[in-house]
Design an enzyme around this catalytic site. Sequence first.
Site, PDB file in Angstrom:
ATOM      1  CG  ASN A   1       6.308   3.886   4.728  1.00 52.69           C
ATOM      2  OD1 ASN A   1       6.060   3.796   4.050  1.00 52.69           O
ATOM      3  ND2 ASN A   1       5.150   3.908   6.282  1.00 52.69           N
TER       4      ASN A   1
ATOM      5  CB  CYS B   1       1.568  10.373   0.769  1.00 54.41           C
ATOM      6  SG  CYS B   1       0.214  11.467   0.666  1.00 54.41           S
TER       7      CYS B   1
ATOM      8  NE  ARG C   1      -1.168   2.488   2.851  1.00 54.18           N
ATOM      9  CZ  ARG C   1      -0.886   4.305   3.269  1.00 54.18           C
ATOM     10  NH1 ARG C   1      -0.660   4.907   2.447  1.00 54.18           N
ATOM     11  NH2 ARG C   1      -0.870   3.913   4.193  1.00 54.18           N
ATOM     12  CG  ASP C   2       3.081   4.579   3.100  1.00 58.14           C
ATOM     13  OD1 ASP C   2       3.422   5.335   2.197  1.00 58.14           O
ATOM     14  OD2 ASP C   2       2.794   5.069   4.252  1.00 58.14           O
TER      15      ASP C   2
ATOM     16  CG  HIS D   1       7.884   8.070   6.064  1.00 65.22           C
ATOM     17  ND1 HIS D   1       7.528   7.212   4.979  1.00 65.22           N
ATOM     18  CD2 HIS D   1       6.165   7.795   6.274  1.00 65.22           C
ATOM     19  CE1 HIS D   1       6.190   6.785   4.367  1.00 65.22           C
ATOM     20  NE2 HIS D   1       5.216   7.125   5.785  1.00 65.22           N
TER      21      HIS D   1
ATOM     22  CG  HIS E   1       2.887   4.909   9.423  1.00 63.01           C
ATOM     23  ND1 HIS E   1       2.306   4.142   8.181  1.00 63.01           N
ATOM     24  CD2 HIS E   1       3.506   6.203   8.638  1.00 63.01           C
ATOM     25  CE1 HIS E   1       2.814   4.357   7.135  1.00 63.01           C
ATOM     26  NE2 HIS E   1       3.050   5.961   6.514  1.00 63.01           N
TER      27      HIS E   1
HETATM   28  N1  COA Z   1     -12.993   4.532  -4.654  1.00 59.70           N
HETATM   29  C1  COA Z   1     -13.381   4.484  -5.925  1.00 59.70           C
HETATM   30  N2  COA Z   1     -13.846   5.369  -6.621  1.00 59.70           N
HETATM   31  C2  COA Z   1     -13.944   6.414  -6.271  1.00 59.70           C
HETATM   32  C3  COA Z   1     -13.595   6.446  -4.658  1.00 59.70           C
HETATM   33  C4  COA Z   1     -13.442   5.375  -3.739  1.00 59.70           C
HETATM   34  N3  COA Z   1     -13.272   5.061  -2.541  1.00 59.70           N
HETATM   35  N4  COA Z   1     -14.265   7.822  -3.856  1.00 59.70           N
HETATM   36  C5  COA Z   1     -14.128   8.512  -5.275  1.00 59.70           C
HETATM   37  N5  COA Z   1     -13.966   7.854  -6.195  1.00 59.70           N
HETATM   38  C6  COA Z   1     -14.305   8.352  -7.704  1.00 59.70           C
HETATM   39  C7  COA Z   1     -15.861   9.008  -7.493  1.00 59.70           C
HETATM   40  O1  COA Z   1     -16.476   7.993  -8.768  1.00 59.70           O
HETATM   41  C8  COA Z   1     -15.547   9.864  -8.651  1.00 59.70           C
HETATM   42  O2  COA Z   1     -15.189   9.387 -10.070  1.00 59.70           O
HETATM   43  P1  COA Z   1     -15.702  10.032 -11.224  1.00 59.70           P
HETATM   44  O3  COA Z   1     -14.396  11.695 -11.984  1.00 59.70           O
HETATM   45  O4  COA Z   1     -15.140   9.018 -12.835  1.00 59.70           O
HETATM   46  O5  COA Z   1     -16.521  10.962 -11.117  1.00 59.70           O
HETATM   47  C9  COA Z   1     -13.847  10.301  -8.266  1.00 59.70           C
HETATM   48  O6  COA Z   1     -13.552  10.016  -7.467  1.00 59.70           O
HETATM   49  C10 COA Z   1     -13.331  11.984  -8.013  1.00 59.70           C
HETATM   50  O7  COA Z   1     -14.413  12.103  -6.744  1.00 59.70           O
HETATM   51  P2  COA Z   1     -14.868  12.976  -5.815  1.00 59.70           P
HETATM   52  O8  COA Z   1     -15.958  12.562  -4.418  1.00 59.70           O
HETATM   53  O9  COA Z   1     -15.790  14.101  -6.390  1.00 59.70           O
HETATM   54  O10 COA Z   1     -13.646  12.531  -4.282  1.00 59.70           O
HETATM   55  P3  COA Z   1     -12.587  13.931  -5.356  1.00 59.70           P
HETATM   56  O11 COA Z   1     -12.218  14.426  -6.144  1.00 59.70           O
HETATM   57  O12 COA Z   1     -12.771  15.016  -4.235  1.00 59.70           O
HETATM   58  O13 COA Z   1     -11.403  13.129  -4.298  1.00 59.70           O
HETATM   59  C11 COA Z   1     -10.869  11.406  -2.548  1.00 59.70           C
HETATM   60  C12 COA Z   1     -11.703  12.352  -2.927  1.00 59.70           C
HETATM   61  C13 COA Z   1     -10.659  10.957  -1.077  1.00 59.70           C
HETATM   62  C14 COA Z   1     -11.617  10.000  -3.265  1.00 59.70           C
HETATM   63  C15 COA Z   1      -9.622  10.801  -3.249  1.00 59.70           C
HETATM   64  O14 COA Z   1      -8.752  12.547  -3.409  1.00 59.70           O
HETATM   65  C16 COA Z   1      -8.909   9.792  -3.046  1.00 59.70           C
HETATM   66  O15 COA Z   1      -8.800   9.020  -3.456  1.00 59.70           O
HETATM   67  N6  COA Z   1      -7.589  10.058  -2.762  1.00 59.70           N
HETATM   68  C17 COA Z   1      -6.457   8.586  -2.063  1.00 59.70           C
HETATM   69  C18 COA Z   1      -5.141   9.635  -1.027  1.00 59.70           C
HETATM   70  C19 COA Z   1      -4.472   8.558  -0.605  1.00 59.70           C
HETATM   71  O16 COA Z   1      -5.257   7.335  -0.579  1.00 59.70           O
HETATM   72  N7  COA Z   1      -3.070   9.282  -0.741  1.00 59.70           N
HETATM   73  C20 COA Z   1      -1.870   8.421  -0.040  1.00 59.70           C
HETATM   74  C21 COA Z   1      -2.694   7.613   1.617  1.00 59.70           C
HETATM   75  S1  COA Z   1      -1.989   9.158   2.610  1.00 59.70           S
HETATM   76 ZN    ZN Z   2       3.397   6.442   5.300  1.00 58.32          ZN
END
Ligand code: COA
Ligand code: ZN
Length: 311
Positions: free
Chosen positions: A245, A236, A12-13, A205, A203
């Site tokens: 990490n 990240c 994952r990370d 890094h 956790h």
């Molecule tokens: N799984 C799958 N798709 C997802 C989802 C999820 N958990 N959450 C949102 N989506 C999709 C939506 O369906 C949408 O798709 P589309 O553009 O095809 O319609 C798109 O993502 C945007 O959705 P929205 O609700 O507007 O989210 P956002 O653009 O504000 O993004 C997060 C918010 C949190 C979903 C996104 O930024 C994210 O997944 N971030 C992950 C951050 C991460 O893991 N960082 C590293 C670890 S710390």
């Molecule tokens: Zn981390």
Amino acid sequence: MKRLYFNEVVTRDGFQIEPEFIPTDDKVALIDALSQCGYAKIEATSFTSPKAIPMLRDAEEVMGRIQRVPGVEYTVLVPNLRGAERALESRADELNLVMSTSETHNLANLRMGREKSFEALAAVVKHVDGRTPINVSLSTCFGCPMEGDVPAAEVMRFARRFADLGVRGLTICDTTGMAHPAQVQALVEALQQALPHTELTLHFHNTRGMGLANVLAAVQGGIIRFDGSLGGLGGCPYAPGASGNICSEDAIHMLDAMGYDTGIKLEHLLQVARALPSVVGHAVPGQLAKAGRITDLHPAPTYVADLRRAA
Ligand code: COA
Ligand code: ZN
């Protein structure tokens, strides 16, 4: 011997910041190999937006194909309700919710402010309603690469609010390696005092080379749960300057040498670690796989025997 519990986060990370997509087959094979090494937990993947984290767009397939070993918990990172539903569907053993204690990093990573994130995650806790244990990872607890200091009081405030929701555990994350041991010592003391019934995981890094020093400060302060990433991969993508990490095998080797019981079969883990560069296609930061354990000795040069006889 004091028992410590390791959560392996490499798939994952570790993988989320890798530039080249790692095939699902390789992820599944790696998790299956790690499952044989004695980990308490493996963070297998994340149920995030595939646009935000394209590397982990195969989360369902990974969770469906891994061989689950009894005694190992398979946890997944979850940013929102949609992710929680996908994780429940995939029969994850734990949901690891995530938000940042820095407003700027929360906006960069999750695209909303901290209050909105807290409310959304509180709704997830309510929705899950005890069906699956919940952990919350709080990012940037020791500093934010964009804002700077994150006051310990802010970390405590969010930690208390999640503990009040009844979550099982909290992971205190040093997302970009800004923590130093004195800071770690003070924060783990405050957290354990305030939240004696919450499972705390640290956790770290190794971005600035303080990773293992911070592990030591935490373990000496009473912490028994740690995240680590095989080979020291990780970071990240939404935190500028993020890098790996703490390296699981390096940390476990240190703690083993000190007499802690990590539950890990280190020899076995080293074999898995030594195959990692060929999975990601480049060298990795971990040092133990290169140097060998402190018990892996080298033969002395032949002249040493002559000198010994002459002495
Ligand atoms: N799984 C799958 N798709 C997802 C989802 C999820 N958990 N959450 C949102 N989506 C999709 C939506 O369906 C949408 O798709 P589309 O553009 O095809 O319609 C798109 O993502 C945007 O959705 P929205 O609700 O507007 O989210 P956002 O653009 O504000 O993004 C997060 C918010 C949190 C979903 C996104 O930024 C994210 O997944 N971030 C992950 C951050 C991460 O893991 N960082 C590293 C670890 S710390
Ligand atoms: Zn981390």
